[in-house]
Design an enzyme around this catalytic site. Structure first.
Site, PDB file in Angstrom:
ATOM      1  CB  THR A  90     -18.182 -68.130  34.358  1.00  0.00           C
ATOM      2  OG1 THR A  90     -17.572 -68.591  35.572  1.00  0.00           O
ATOM      3  CG2 THR A  90     -17.217 -68.344  33.214  1.00  0.00           C
ATOM      4  CB  CYS A  91     -22.774 -66.291  32.167  1.00  0.00           C
ATOM      5  SG  CYS A  91     -22.879 -68.090  31.983  1.00  0.00           S
TER       6      CYS A  91
END
Length: 149
Positions: free
Chosen positions: A43-44
């Site tokens: 997600t990052c």
């Protein structure tokens, strides 16, 4: 947590190349400071790449960009190099910056409670006054969220 109307906290941290970044040197341009839990996680990576892909739009809107996580300089360097980000990533291993912004909080994932960085984006004007806080960051459209206001 830092809120709209608050000034940019004073801080200094090392970027991915080990160079010191001081908040006092960031005036004169609008500033985006985005906090992410961990370099090179799915997600990052989506969020950081979305901001990178839209960097020219953000720059055209007058923004400077700075990413912060509690990762080491080495991890930030690997993340930065792997995706060729056009902006600095700060290694905040001692969590000094994340504490000043108030994004080190209790989190719960799959029933497990722990302390960690809450994904948050702060936007500052040229005078380093916070004009917006995005607490519900959508990684795939992070740049659009910033530019929509």
């Amino acid at each position: 947590m830092l809120k709209v109307g608050d000034p940019l906290p004073e801080f200094e941290g090392l970027n991915q190349d080990g160079n010191i970044i001081k908040s006092s040197k960031l005036t004169g341009k609008k500033l985006i400071v985005f906090f992410y839990p961990q370099a090179n996680t799915p997600t990052c990576t989506v969020e950081a790449c979305n901001l990178s892909d839209n960097y020219s739009k953000l720059k055209k809107a007058g923004f400077r960009l700075l990413g912060v996580s509690a990762d080491s300089v080495k991890k930030q360097k690997n993340f930065h190099s792997k995706f060729a980000f056009p902006y600095d990533l700060i290694a905040d291993e001692n969590r000094d910056i994340v504490e000043k912004f108030g994004v080190w909080q209790q989190k719960t994932t799959f029933g497990k409670t722990y302390m960690g960085i809450v994904r948050t984006t702060f936007i500052f004007d040229e005078n380093m006054i916070c004009t917006r806080v995005i607490e519900k960051v959508t990684s795939k459209t992070a740049a659009t969220q910033i530019l929509e206001n």
